[in-house]
Design a protein around this motif. Structure first.
Motif, PDB file in Angstrom:
ATOM      1  N   ALA A 163     107.203  33.275  23.811  1.00 38.81           N
ATOM      2  CA  ALA A 163     106.238  32.546  23.163  1.00 38.81           C
ATOM      3  C   ALA A 163     104.869  33.053  23.698  1.00 38.81           C
ATOM      4  CB  ALA A 163     106.362  31.041  23.985  1.00 38.81           C
ATOM      5  N   MET A 164     104.778  33.493  24.932  1.00 42.25           N
ATOM      6  CA  MET A 164     103.386  34.226  25.561  1.00 42.25           C
ATOM      7  C   MET A 164     103.305  35.565  24.994  1.00 42.25           C
ATOM      8  SD  MET A 164     103.251  32.713  29.640  1.00 42.25           S
ATOM      9  CE  MET A 164     104.970  32.511  29.942  1.00 42.25           C
ATOM     10  N   LEU A 165     104.531  36.451  25.318  1.00 49.73           N
ATOM     11  CA  LEU A 165     104.157  37.668  24.612  1.00 49.73           C
ATOM     12  C   LEU A 165     103.907  38.004  23.173  1.00 49.73           C
ATOM     13  CD1 LEU A 165     107.360  39.276  26.415  1.00 49.73           C
ATOM     14  CD2 LEU A 165     105.134  39.761  27.058  1.00 49.73           C
ATOM     15  N   ALA A 166     104.237  36.928  22.403  1.00 50.89           N
ATOM     16  CA  ALA A 166     103.941  36.944  20.981  1.00 50.89           C
ATOM     17  C   ALA A 166     102.415  37.170  20.686  1.00 50.89           C
ATOM     18  CB  ALA A 166     104.610  35.980  20.387  1.00 50.89           C
ATOM     19  N   PHE A 167     101.810  36.592  21.770  1.00 48.67           N
ATOM     20  CA  PHE A 167     100.306  36.460  21.633  1.00 48.67           C
ATOM     21  C   PHE A 167      99.659  37.529  22.382  1.00 48.67           C
ATOM     22  CE2 PHE A 167     101.743  32.446  19.743  1.00 48.67           C
ATOM     23  CZ  PHE A 167     100.906  32.533  18.799  1.00 48.67           C
TER      24      PHE A 167
ATOM     25  N   ILE B 234     112.287  47.937  22.261  1.00 45.54           N
ATOM     26  CA  ILE B 234     111.099  47.439  22.081  1.00 45.54           C
ATOM     27  C   ILE B 234     110.805  47.278  20.761  1.00 45.54           C
ATOM     28  CG2 ILE B 234     110.046  49.895  22.163  1.00 45.54           C
ATOM     29  CD1 ILE B 234     108.331  46.601  23.635  1.00 45.54           C
ATOM     30  N   ASP B 235     111.455  48.148  19.721  1.00 47.83           N
ATOM     31  CA  ASP B 235     110.881  47.879  18.148  1.00 47.83           C
ATOM     32  C   ASP B 235     111.387  46.587  17.794  1.00 47.83           C
ATOM     33  OD1 ASP B 235     109.352  50.131  18.131  1.00 47.83           O
ATOM     34  OD2 ASP B 235     111.159  51.344  17.604  1.00 47.83           O
ATOM     35  N   GLU B 236     112.646  46.218  18.172  1.00 43.41           N
ATOM     36  CA  GLU B 236     113.430  45.172  17.887  1.00 43.41           C
ATOM     37  C   GLU B 236     112.811  43.913  18.625  1.00 43.41           C
ATOM     38  OE1 GLU B 236     117.863  43.271  18.440  1.00 43.41           O
ATOM     39  OE2 GLU B 236     117.594  45.285  18.209  1.00 43.41           O
ATOM     40  N   LEU B 237     112.221  43.912  19.782  1.00 45.71           N
ATOM     41  CA  LEU B 237     111.716  42.943  20.355  1.00 45.71           C
ATOM     42  C   LEU B 237     110.385  42.595  19.730  1.00 45.71           C
ATOM     43  CD1 LEU B 237     110.866  41.065  22.748  1.00 45.71           C
ATOM     44  CD2 LEU B 237     109.988  43.105  23.919  1.00 45.71           C
ATOM     45  N   LEU B 238     109.329  43.553  19.206  1.00 47.52           N
ATOM     46  CA  LEU B 238     108.228  43.455  18.632  1.00 47.52           C
ATOM     47  C   LEU B 238     108.316  42.732  17.159  1.00 47.52           C
ATOM     48  CD1 LEU B 238     106.336  46.911  19.362  1.00 47.52           C
ATOM     49  CD2 LEU B 238     105.756  44.354  20.156  1.00 47.52           C
ATOM     50  N   VAL B 239     109.431  43.175  16.604  1.00 49.31           N
ATOM     51  CA  VAL B 239     109.927  42.387  15.387  1.00 49.31           C
ATOM     52  C   VAL B 239     109.872  40.798  15.569  1.00 49.31           C
ATOM     53  CG1 VAL B 239     111.372  41.948  13.583  1.00 49.31           C
ATOM     54  CG2 VAL B 239     110.700  44.218  14.139  1.00 49.31           C
ATOM     55  N   GLU B 240     110.827  40.439  16.651  1.00 43.41           N
ATOM     56  CA  GLU B 240     110.914  39.189  16.982  1.00 43.41           C
ATOM     57  C   GLU B 240     109.653  38.521  17.393  1.00 43.41           C
ATOM     58  OE1 GLU B 240     113.962  36.365  19.928  1.00 43.41           O
ATOM     59  OE2 GLU B 240     113.967  38.442  19.807  1.00 43.41           O
ATOM     60  N   LEU B 241     108.872  39.048  18.148  1.00 45.95           N
ATOM     61  CA  LEU B 241     107.528  38.406  18.646  1.00 45.95           C
ATOM     62  C   LEU B 241     106.777  38.477  17.409  1.00 45.95           C
ATOM     63  CD1 LEU B 241     106.721  40.607  21.955  1.00 45.95           C
ATOM     64  CD2 LEU B 241     108.041  38.379  21.595  1.00 45.95           C
ATOM     65  N   GLY B 242     106.813  39.129  16.466  1.00 45.98           N
ATOM     66  CA  GLY B 242     106.054  39.001  15.361  1.00 45.98           C
ATOM     67  C   GLY B 242     106.391  37.624  14.555  1.00 45.98           C
ATOM     68  N   ARG B 243     107.534  37.454  14.571  1.00 45.74           N
ATOM     69  CA  ARG B 243     108.131  36.326  13.787  1.00 45.74           C
ATOM     70  C   ARG B 243     107.699  34.807  14.576  1.00 45.74           C
ATOM     71  NH1 ARG B 243     113.308  39.190  12.770  1.00 45.74           N
ATOM     72  NH2 ARG B 243     114.070  38.169  14.782  1.00 45.74           N
ATOM     73  N   THR B 244     107.918  35.136  15.979  1.00 39.44           N
ATOM     74  CA  THR B 244     107.260  34.006  16.831  1.00 39.44           C
ATOM     75  C   THR B 244     105.854  33.614  16.491  1.00 39.44           C
ATOM     76  OG1 THR B 244     108.939  34.577  18.498  1.00 39.44           O
ATOM     77  CG2 THR B 244     106.904  33.280  19.183  1.00 39.44           C
ATOM     78  N   ARG B 245     105.200  34.784  16.514  1.00 40.05           N
ATOM     79  CA  ARG B 245     103.567  34.464  16.266  1.00 40.05           C
ATOM     80  C   ARG B 245     103.481  34.020  14.773  1.00 40.05           C
ATOM     81  NH1 ARG B 245     102.438  39.338  17.551  1.00 40.05           N
ATOM     82  NH2 ARG B 245     102.259  40.197  15.528  1.00 40.05           N
ATOM     83  N   GLU B 246     104.112  34.390  13.965  1.00 40.21           N
ATOM     84  CA  GLU B 246     103.859  33.475  12.604  1.00 40.21           C
ATOM     85  C   GLU B 246     104.176  32.233  12.654  1.00 40.21           C
ATOM     86  OE1 GLU B 246     106.177  35.959   9.929  1.00 40.21           O
ATOM     87  OE2 GLU B 246     104.969  37.698  10.151  1.00 40.21           O
ATOM     88  N   ARG B 247     105.084  31.768  13.147  1.00 42.88           N
ATOM     89  CA  ARG B 247     105.523  30.193  13.022  1.00 42.88           C
ATOM     90  C   ARG B 247     105.007  29.650  14.289  1.00 42.88           C
ATOM     91  NH1 ARG B 247     111.804  32.334  14.167  1.00 42.88           N
ATOM     92  NH2 ARG B 247     111.692  32.291  16.576  1.00 42.88           N
ATOM     93  N   GLY B 248     104.540  30.058  15.269  1.00 41.74           N
ATOM     94  CA  GLY B 248     103.942  29.462  16.360  1.00 41.74           C
ATOM     95  C   GLY B 248     104.908  29.015  17.508  1.00 41.74           C
ATOM     96  N   TYR B 249     106.296  29.389  17.646  1.00 39.50           N
ATOM     97  CA  TYR B 249     107.123  28.982  18.520  1.00 39.50           C
ATOM     98  C   TYR B 249     108.107  30.099  18.426  1.00 39.50           C
ATOM     99  CZ  TYR B 249     110.293  27.071  14.705  1.00 39.50           C
ATOM    100  OH  TYR B 249     110.684  27.377  13.488  1.00 39.50           O
ATOM    101  N   SER B 250     108.970  29.875  19.698  1.00 43.98           N
ATOM    102  CA  SER B 250     109.931  30.735  19.883  1.00 43.98           C
ATOM    103  C   SER B 250     111.362  30.224  20.107  1.00 43.98           C
ATOM    104  CB  SER B 250     109.583  31.789  21.431  1.00 43.98           C
ATOM    105  OG  SER B 250     109.577  31.069  22.155  1.00 43.98           O
ATOM    106  N   VAL B 251     112.290  31.034  19.915  1.00 49.32           N
ATOM    107  CA  VAL B 251     113.747  30.487  20.127  1.00 49.32           C
ATOM    108  C   VAL B 251     114.477  31.502  20.871  1.00 49.32           C
ATOM    109  CG1 VAL B 251     115.782  30.053  18.773  1.00 49.32           C
ATOM    110  CG2 VAL B 251     113.474  29.447  17.781  1.00 49.32           C
ATOM    111  N   ASP B 252     115.303  30.798  21.995  1.00 50.75           N
ATOM    112  CA  ASP B 252     116.195  31.562  22.855  1.00 50.75           C
ATOM    113  C   ASP B 252     117.591  30.936  22.242  1.00 50.75           C
ATOM    114  OD1 ASP B 252     117.966  32.343  24.522  1.00 50.75           O
ATOM    115  OD2 ASP B 252     117.256  31.068  26.186  1.00 50.75           O
ATOM    116  N   ASP B 253     118.505  31.622  21.630  1.00 51.97           N
ATOM    117  CA  ASP B 253     119.725  31.269  20.886  1.00 51.97           C
ATOM    118  C   ASP B 253     120.741  31.908  21.839  1.00 51.97           C
ATOM    119  OD1 ASP B 253     121.937  30.371  19.798  1.00 51.97           O
ATOM    120  OD2 ASP B 253     121.333  31.243  17.606  1.00 51.97           O
TER     121      ASP B 253
END
Length: 270
Positions: free
Chosen positions: A154-158, A184-203
């Motif tokens: 959630a923090m890294l996404a911003f 890192i590329d896969e992480l940045l994709v996930e962070l982009g999705r997190t930033r767009e929706r405003g929250y993160s998920v740990d599944d």
């Protein structure tokens, strides 16, 4: 030989002169914290690129003050002496006080946690373990990889993508439960999705059966200063895929942001 510089140490030309022995002792503690496992004297000396005699002296001193503990096999781990330091930091943090005030009258049903970034990890500075069993206890001072923990993502996404790349440059992305980004590329994709929706998920990336939602807390400059997480047993998500818990984490993050005089960023960062 000289110890490698800590990745968190300032490198600006204006930095004041450091005390070598103290720098080595702190680097040794950081290495043990990062490894999350006991380390032998020989391994510490190898990884820190220091003579065994120097590492022996550092460990003996840290043992004396309780910052290290020694196992029966001779390996070293972080000792109980660090806890008063963590507690002193937490007690003087307005953010933690505001977090604890939210649960003064009623304990949350699910586990709610507050963390801050520390290098490539998150460190928990507040935890309210819920009334429902989770199988994972969060404690103040606990550390987890930021790229796996919901609060960390959630923090890294911003943060700007370039800053995230620099932070993880040369680092292997740990996978604790066989899940999580592989690079890192896969992480940045996930962070982009997190930033767009405003929250993160740990599944289940941190622990099998544990599902977490995370959201950032912002300061007055719109920078993420902490992360809020709500963690629950995945089997209790329900038909709404945990929408109630998602809304809870977003509401708590907004409340803390407001109490700190903060604001959400006006625009996302690339």
């Amino acid at each position: 030989m000289q110890a490698r510089h800590s990745p968190h140490a300032p490198r600006t030309s204006a930095s004041p002169a450091l005390v070598p022995a103290l720098s080595r002792a702190l680097t040794l503690l950081e290495r043990l914290a990062q490894r999350r496992e006991p380390m032998s004297l020989a391994r510490l000396a190898s990884e820190l690129e220091l003579p065994k005699s120097s590492v022996h002296g550092l460990c003996s001193t840290l043992l004396r003050y309780g910052y290290l503990a020694r196992q029966d096999d001779g390996a070293f781990r972080i000792g109980p002496g660090v806890m008063p330091l963590a507690e002193a930091f937490v007690s003087g943090t307005g953010l933690t006080q505001e977090f604890n005030a939210l649960w003064a009258e009623r304990a949350p049903d699910e586990t709610v946690i507050l963390s801050v970034l520390n290098g490539r990890d998150v460190v928990y500075i507040g935890a309210r373990n819920g009334q429902r069993p989770l199988g994972l206890a969060f404690n103040v001072g606990m550390r987890l990889p930021a790229h796996l923990a919901a609060t960390g993502k959630a923090m890294l996404a911003f943060h700007a993508g370039a800053a995230v790349r620099e932070l993880f440059a040369g680092a292997e992305l740990t996978r604790m439960n066989g899940r999580g980004p592989r690079g890192i590329d896969e992480l940045l994709v996930e962070l982009g999705r997190t930033r767009e929706r405003g929250y993160s998920v740990d599944d289940e990336a941190v622990r099998a059966g544990v599902y977490c939602f995370g959201a950032p807390v912002f300061d007055a400059a719109g920078e993420p200063v902490a992360g809020i997480g709500v963690c629950l047993n995945k089997t209790t998500l329900g038909a709404d895929a945990g929408a109630e818990h998602r809304d809870t984490v977003l509401r708590v993050a907004r409340t803390l942001t407001q109490r700190l005089g903060g604001r959400a960023p006006a625009a996302t960062q690339d």
